[in-house]
Scaffold this motif. Structure first.
Motif, mmCIF file in Angstrom:
data_model
loop_
_atom_site.group_PDB
_atom_site.id
_atom_site.type_symbol
_atom_site.label_atom_id
_atom_site.label_comp_id
_atom_site.label_asym_id
_atom_site.label_seq_id
_atom_site.Cartn_x
_atom_site.Cartn_y
_atom_site.Cartn_z
ATOM 1 N N ILE A 10 2.276 10.177 -5.157
ATOM 2 C CA ILE A 10 1.277 9.890 -5.647
ATOM 3 C C ILE A 10 1.050 10.405 -7.026
ATOM 4 N N THR A 11 1.701 11.750 -7.179
ATOM 5 C CA THR A 11 1.491 12.142 -8.725
ATOM 6 C C THR A 11 2.433 11.101 -9.727
ATOM 7 N N LYS A 12 3.491 10.730 -9.148
ATOM 8 C CA LYS A 12 4.476 9.749 -9.973
ATOM 9 C C LYS A 12 3.565 8.622 -10.190
ATOM 10 N N PHE A 13 2.942 8.004 -9.250
ATOM 11 C CA PHE A 13 2.108 6.771 -9.413
ATOM 12 C C PHE A 13 1.044 7.095 -10.518
ATOM 13 N N ALA A 15 0.833 9.217 -12.860
ATOM 14 C CA ALA A 15 1.327 9.435 -14.150
ATOM 15 C C ALA A 15 1.734 8.187 -14.876
ATOM 16 N N GLY A 16 1.986 7.151 -14.132
ATOM 17 C CA GLY A 16 2.407 5.878 -14.424
ATOM 18 C C GLY A 16 3.883 5.647 -14.712
ATOM 19 N N LEU A 17 4.762 6.712 -13.878
ATOM 20 C CA LEU A 17 6.018 6.802 -14.052
ATOM 21 C C LEU A 17 6.893 6.000 -13.122
ATOM 22 N N MET A 18 6.354 5.055 -12.334
ATOM 23 C CA MET A 18 6.760 4.261 -11.264
ATOM 24 C C MET A 18 7.440 3.330 -11.924
ATOM 25 N N GLU A 19 8.413 2.539 -11.357
ATOM 26 C CA GLU A 19 9.050 1.236 -11.683
ATOM 27 C C GLU A 19 8.207 0.274 -10.892
ATOM 28 N N HIS A 20 8.264 -0.983 -11.566
ATOM 29 C CA HIS A 20 7.189 -1.874 -11.484
ATOM 30 C C HIS A 20 7.226 -2.370 -9.660
ATOM 31 N N ASP A 21 8.378 -2.283 -8.879
ATOM 32 C CA ASP A 21 8.175 -2.433 -7.550
ATOM 33 C C ASP A 21 7.765 -1.443 -6.551
ATOM 34 N N GLU A 22 8.099 -0.283 -7.386
ATOM 35 C CA GLU A 22 7.381 0.955 -6.641
ATOM 36 C C GLU A 22 5.828 0.887 -6.696
ATOM 37 N N GLN A 24 3.806 -1.560 -7.075
ATOM 38 C CA GLN A 24 3.370 -2.744 -6.066
ATOM 39 C C GLN A 24 3.213 -2.128 -4.811
ATOM 40 N N ILE A 25 4.243 -1.443 -4.390
ATOM 41 C CA ILE A 25 4.269 -0.863 -2.900
ATOM 42 C C ILE A 25 2.951 0.142 -2.776
ATOM 43 N N MET A 26 2.770 0.941 -3.819
ATOM 44 C CA MET A 26 1.864 2.134 -3.699
ATOM 45 C C MET A 26 0.444 1.266 -3.890
ATOM 46 N N GLN A 27 0.381 0.290 -4.781
ATOM 47 C CA GLN A 27 -0.872 -0.641 -4.685
ATOM 48 C C GLN A 27 -1.372 -1.009 -3.289
ATOM 49 N N LEU A 42 -8.501 10.819 -9.004
ATOM 50 C CA LEU A 42 -8.779 12.253 -9.372
ATOM 51 C C LEU A 42 -7.497 12.900 -10.015
ATOM 52 N N ILE A 43 -6.303 12.646 -9.262
ATOM 53 C CA ILE A 43 -5.213 12.977 -9.895
ATOM 54 C C ILE A 43 -4.840 12.241 -10.915
ATOM 55 N N GLN A 44 -5.050 11.106 -11.145
ATOM 56 C CA GLN A 44 -4.876 10.410 -12.426
ATOM 57 C C GLN A 44 -5.819 11.046 -13.587
ATOM 58 N N GLN A 45 -7.069 11.407 -13.415
ATOM 59 C CA GLN A 45 -7.643 11.943 -14.156
ATOM 60 C C GLN A 45 -7.069 13.422 -14.646
ATOM 61 N N GLN A 46 -6.657 14.175 -13.834
ATOM 62 C CA GLN A 46 -5.986 15.263 -13.921
ATOM 63 C C GLN A 46 -4.776 15.108 -14.763
ATOM 64 N N VAL A 47 -3.956 14.036 -14.563
ATOM 65 C CA VAL A 47 -2.692 14.074 -15.459
ATOM 66 C C VAL A 47 -3.001 13.287 -16.903
#
Length: 61
Positions: A10-13, A15-22, A24-27, A42-47
């Motif tokens: 979730i933190t990787k997502f 922070a925008g650090l995922m590959e495109h395919d990752e 998509q899976i998270m979405q 909330l985590i995105q706001q904190q990042v």
């Protein structure tokens, strides 16, 4: 351990650090688990806030 791995993903997502395919899976996971959308937001706001804070650099060796 599983919860820690999920948290890291979730933190990787957030922070925008995922590959495109990752990403998509998270979405898709968020669509299937909408109860976590606000938590991820909330985590995105904190990042984002962490990226905006000035970094203090020491001038002393």
């Amino acid at each position: 351990m599983k919860e820690q791995l999920e948290s890291n993903l979730i933190t990787k997502f957030a922070a925008g650090l995922m590959e495109h395919d990752e990403e998509q899976i998270m979405q898709e996971w968020l669509q299937q688990n909408p109860q976590f959308v606000s938590t991820v937001a909330l985590i995105q706001q904190q990042v984002e806030a962490m990226n905006q804070e000035p970094v203090l650099v020491s001038t002393h060796p």
